[in-house]
Design an enzyme around this catalytic site. Structure first.
Site, PDB file in Angstrom:
ATOM      1  N   TRP A  26       0.824  -1.214   0.000  1.00  0.00           N
ATOM      2  CA  TRP A  26       0.000   0.000   0.000  1.00  0.00           C
ATOM      3  C   TRP A  26       0.861   1.269   0.000  1.00  0.00           C
ATOM      4  O   TRP A  26       0.334   2.360  -0.150  1.00  0.00           O
ATOM      5  CB  TRP A  26      -0.976   0.010   1.176  1.00  0.00           C
ATOM      6  CG  TRP A  26      -0.370  -0.338   2.504  1.00  0.00           C
ATOM      7  CD1 TRP A  26       0.203   0.522   3.386  1.00  0.00           C
ATOM      8  CD2 TRP A  26      -0.288  -1.635   3.090  1.00  0.00           C
ATOM      9  NE1 TRP A  26       0.645  -0.164   4.487  1.00  0.00           N
ATOM     10  CE2 TRP A  26       0.348  -1.492   4.331  1.00  0.00           C
ATOM     11  CE3 TRP A  26      -0.699  -2.909   2.690  1.00  0.00           C
ATOM     12  CZ2 TRP A  26       0.586  -2.575   5.187  1.00  0.00           C
ATOM     13  CZ3 TRP A  26      -0.467  -3.981   3.534  1.00  0.00           C
ATOM     14  CH2 TRP A  26       0.167  -3.811   4.758  1.00  0.00           C
ATOM     15  N   ARG A  27       2.182   1.114   0.176  1.00  0.00           N
ATOM     16  CA  ARG A  27       3.046   2.294   0.070  1.00  0.00           C
ATOM     17  C   ARG A  27       3.600   2.451  -1.338  1.00  0.00           C
ATOM     18  O   ARG A  27       4.317   3.406  -1.621  1.00  0.00           O
ATOM     19  CB  ARG A  27       4.198   2.194   1.085  1.00  0.00           C
ATOM     20  CG  ARG A  27       3.724   2.459   2.502  1.00  0.00           C
ATOM     21  CD  ARG A  27       4.878   2.462   3.480  1.00  0.00           C
ATOM     22  NE  ARG A  27       4.386   2.778   4.824  1.00  0.00           N
ATOM     23  CZ  ARG A  27       5.045   2.530   5.936  1.00  0.00           C
ATOM     24  NH1 ARG A  27       6.236   1.959   5.887  1.00  0.00           N
ATOM     25  NH2 ARG A  27       4.537   2.855   7.098  1.00  0.00           N
ATOM     26  N   GLU A  39      -6.213   0.792   4.518  1.00  0.00           N
ATOM     27  CA  GLU A  39      -6.486   1.446   5.794  1.00  0.00           C
ATOM     28  C   GLU A  39      -7.634   0.769   6.531  1.00  0.00           C
ATOM     29  O   GLU A  39      -7.589   0.599   7.746  1.00  0.00           O
ATOM     30  CB  GLU A  39      -6.787   2.935   5.578  1.00  0.00           C
ATOM     31  CG  GLU A  39      -5.582   3.742   5.144  1.00  0.00           C
ATOM     32  CD  GLU A  39      -4.425   3.669   6.133  1.00  0.00           C
ATOM     33  OE1 GLU A  39      -4.670   3.487   7.338  1.00  0.00           O
ATOM     34  OE2 GLU A  39      -3.268   3.782   5.692  1.00  0.00           O
ATOM     35  N   GLN A  44      -7.679  -2.664  13.253  1.00  0.00           N
ATOM     36  CA  GLN A  44      -7.976  -3.843  14.086  1.00  0.00           C
ATOM     37  C   GLN A  44      -7.474  -5.167  13.519  1.00  0.00           C
ATOM     38  O   GLN A  44      -7.866  -6.222  13.987  1.00  0.00           O
ATOM     39  CB  GLN A  44      -9.486  -3.947  14.360  1.00  0.00           C
ATOM     40  CG  GLN A  44      -9.982  -2.767  15.165  1.00  0.00           C
ATOM     41  CD  GLN A  44     -11.415  -2.406  14.854  1.00  0.00           C
ATOM     42  OE1 GLN A  44     -11.849  -2.424  13.710  1.00  0.00           O
ATOM     43  NE2 GLN A  44     -12.161  -2.081  15.890  1.00  0.00           N
ATOM     44  N   THR A  45      -6.657  -5.132  12.475  1.00  0.00           N
ATOM     45  CA  THR A  45      -6.047  -6.369  11.981  1.00  0.00           C
ATOM     46  C   THR A  45      -4.543  -6.135  11.863  1.00  0.00           C
ATOM     47  O   THR A  45      -4.111  -5.059  11.453  1.00  0.00           O
ATOM     48  CB  THR A  45      -6.638  -6.750  10.598  1.00  0.00           C
ATOM     49  OG1 THR A  45      -8.053  -6.883  10.738  1.00  0.00           O
ATOM     50  CG2 THR A  45      -6.085  -8.070  10.096  1.00  0.00           C
ATOM     51  N   TYR A 122      -9.480   9.647  10.784  1.00  0.00           N
ATOM     52  CA  TYR A 122      -8.230   8.952  10.483  1.00  0.00           C
ATOM     53  C   TYR A 122      -8.188   8.522   9.012  1.00  0.00           C
ATOM     54  O   TYR A 122      -7.217   8.778   8.305  1.00  0.00           O
ATOM     55  CB  TYR A 122      -8.033   7.722  11.401  1.00  0.00           C
ATOM     56  CG  TYR A 122      -6.884   6.893  10.908  1.00  0.00           C
ATOM     57  CD1 TYR A 122      -5.578   7.238  11.254  1.00  0.00           C
ATOM     58  CD2 TYR A 122      -7.074   5.835  10.020  1.00  0.00           C
ATOM     59  CE1 TYR A 122      -4.495   6.533  10.744  1.00  0.00           C
ATOM     60  CE2 TYR A 122      -6.011   5.132   9.495  1.00  0.00           C
ATOM     61  CZ  TYR A 122      -4.722   5.483   9.872  1.00  0.00           C
ATOM     62  OH  TYR A 122      -3.656   4.800   9.348  1.00  0.00           O
ATOM     63  N   ASP A 140      -3.265   7.912  14.883  1.00  0.00           N
ATOM     64  CA  ASP A 140      -3.689   6.575  15.308  1.00  0.00           C
ATOM     65  C   ASP A 140      -3.005   6.290  16.646  1.00  0.00           C
ATOM     66  O   ASP A 140      -2.390   7.183  17.235  1.00  0.00           O
ATOM     67  CB  ASP A 140      -3.374   5.522  14.239  1.00  0.00           C
ATOM     68  CG  ASP A 140      -1.884   5.250  14.100  1.00  0.00           C
ATOM     69  OD1 ASP A 140      -1.073   5.980  14.720  1.00  0.00           O
ATOM     70  OD2 ASP A 140      -1.524   4.293  13.404  1.00  0.00           O
ATOM     71  N   CYS A 201      15.087   4.599  22.333  1.00  0.00           N
ATOM     72  CA  CYS A 201      15.381   6.020  22.111  1.00  0.00           C
ATOM     73  C   CYS A 201      16.739   6.246  21.436  1.00  0.00           C
ATOM     74  O   CYS A 201      16.908   7.222  20.703  1.00  0.00           O
ATOM     75  CB  CYS A 201      15.323   6.774  23.439  1.00  0.00           C
ATOM     76  SG  CYS A 201      13.691   6.671  24.200  1.00  0.00           S
ATOM     77  N   CYS A 210      12.677  15.450  21.631  1.00  0.00           N
ATOM     78  CA  CYS A 210      11.790  14.748  22.568  1.00  0.00           C
ATOM     79  C   CYS A 210      11.994  15.239  23.995  1.00  0.00           C
ATOM     80  O   CYS A 210      13.132  15.391  24.450  1.00  0.00           O
ATOM     81  CB  CYS A 210      12.062  13.256  22.483  1.00  0.00           C
ATOM     82  SG  CYS A 210      10.965  12.296  23.520  1.00  0.00           S
TER      83      CYS A 210
HETATM   84  S1  SF4 Z   1      10.071   9.995  20.483  1.00  0.00           S
HETATM   85 FE1  SF4 Z   1      11.126  10.223  22.456  1.00  0.00          FE
HETATM   86  S2  SF4 Z   1      10.430   8.490  23.657  1.00  0.00           S
HETATM   87 FE2  SF4 Z   1       9.948   8.030  21.534  1.00  0.00          FE
HETATM   88  S3  SF4 Z   1      11.700   6.841  20.813  1.00  0.00           S
HETATM   89 FE3  SF4 Z   1      12.065   9.006  20.279  1.00  0.00          FE
HETATM   90  S4  SF4 Z   1      13.274   9.775  21.984  1.00  0.00           S
HETATM   91 FE4  SF4 Z   1      12.333   7.890  22.688  1.00  0.00          FE
END
Ligand code: SF4
Length: 331
Positions: A26-27, A39, A44-45, A122, A140, A201, A210
């Site tokens: 689908w991409r 979509e 749910q699958t 969505y 989502d 992370c 972040c």
């Molecule tokens: S968005 Fe933030 S919490 Fe999520 S993986 Fe990246 S650094 Fe980690």
């Protein structure tokens, strides 16, 4: 994340995705019908289940006109194994609307797309961005988790205020010229790196933006509804005419589909027990006790399905498994 970083954040995600984004059928398409189908299936699958069915289903129904042309029973039968059958009903309703109101051409205009049956925020965002590269917001469960962590936000993601906040953020953050890649990247980040539990992370392409202090504790969710246990007593009754089945009436969960007929336990005291079947549906844990009934008068909604037609008769997966297991091999 500060607002002045929004543009850089979106670009960093797009750059990461262009190098590491996963390849799905689908991409590889910008056909809005194929994207809508993917979509709807992915709601749910799981991705592996959808991957196993997506292309063959699309070859059966390559256009809205193809799905609009078949009866509901055929559409339901085609969806077996994917579950949540109301999705294929909505898809067929959308296909019919596309044929009747748009001459079979998938609409490009946002208002017309949103007016199609079964299209929520969505799905509209997904079709607009993936098919038309229109900068539409999309949220989502993966996107919600990423946003909760990026903004170190303890608001429950499934609360009305949490949802509203994330849709606003999604609209502010969406990449203005490459929303197709950006929305895919955002979801993929949640699927592969910013996963539930402890995220990875160290590999995150947007970690510099972040602000999560304890990402493993986010997102916060509202308390779950309790699991409800259900017990059913069903019969297996066959004769020369075939197998007795019960059609689910309008308004029922599996409307238009067939299942083994239900009885009260007291009616089955003298019937041999065949098996117990256990399965889960949403928040229900179901135990079904199956008995063989040597005689049975069909009740309202019940009829005999000839053995030769059973494979074309739509039924939910638990019933299909029993029918496949206990159908006499010679028939
Ligand atoms: S968005 Fe933030 S919490 Fe999520 S993986 Fe990246 S650094 Fe980690």
């Amino acid at each position: 994340m500060h607002e002045q970083n929004y543009t850089d954040f979106a670009q960093a995600l797009v750059d990461w995705f262009s190098e590491q984004g996963r390849d799905y059928p689908w991409r590889r398409t910008t056909d809005p019908w194929a994207i809508l189908v993917s979509e709807v299936m992915l709601q749910q699958t799981t991705i592996p289940t959808v991957l196993a069915r997506y292309e063959s289903w699309l070859s059966q129904f390559p256009t809205p006109a193809a799905l609009a042309a078949v009866d509901e029973q055929t559409a339901l039968r085609s969806w077996e194994g994917l579950g949540y059958y109301r999705r294929v009903r909505s898809l067929q309703a959308a296909a019919i609307a596309i044929c009747e109101k748009h001459n079979g051409e998938f609409p490009r205009d946002e208002a017309h797309i949103r007016a199609l049956p079964g299209i929520g925020d969505y799905t509209a965002g997904a079709v607009l961005s993936f098919a038309y590269n229109h900068p539409a917001a999309l949220v989502d469960a993966n996107v919600s988790r990423v946003f909760a962590r990026l903004f170190n936000d303890p608001t429950p993601v499934d609360s009305p205020s949490g949802r509203k906040k994330h849709w606003q953020l999604a609209a502010q953050l969406v990449h203005p010229t490459n929303p197709r890649a950006y929305n895919s990247a955002l979801m993929e980040l949640g699927q592969t790196i910013c996963t539930g539990g402890t995220p990875t992370c160290l590999l995150c392409p947007v970690r510099q933006y972040c602000t999560a202090t304890a990402p493993e504790k986010l997102p916060v969710k509202l308390p779950k509804k309790a699991i409800t246990e259900l017990e059913h007593w069903d019969i297996w009754h066959s004769c020369d005419q075939g197998l007795l089945m019960e059609k689910q009436p309008d308004g029922k969960r599996h409307e238009g589909m067939y299942r083994l007929p239900r009885r009260e336990p007291a009616e089955l005291q003298n019937c041999p027990h065949i098996c117990d079947q256990k399965y889960s549906v949403t928040r229900y844990k179901v135990t079904r006790h199956l008995f063989r009934a040597d005689s049975a008068c069909p009740r309202a909604g019940e009829c005999y399905i000839p053995w030769s037609q059973l494979q074309h008769t739509p039924m939910a997966s638990p019933d299909r498994k029993l029918v496949q297991k206990y159908t006499p091999k010679k028939n």
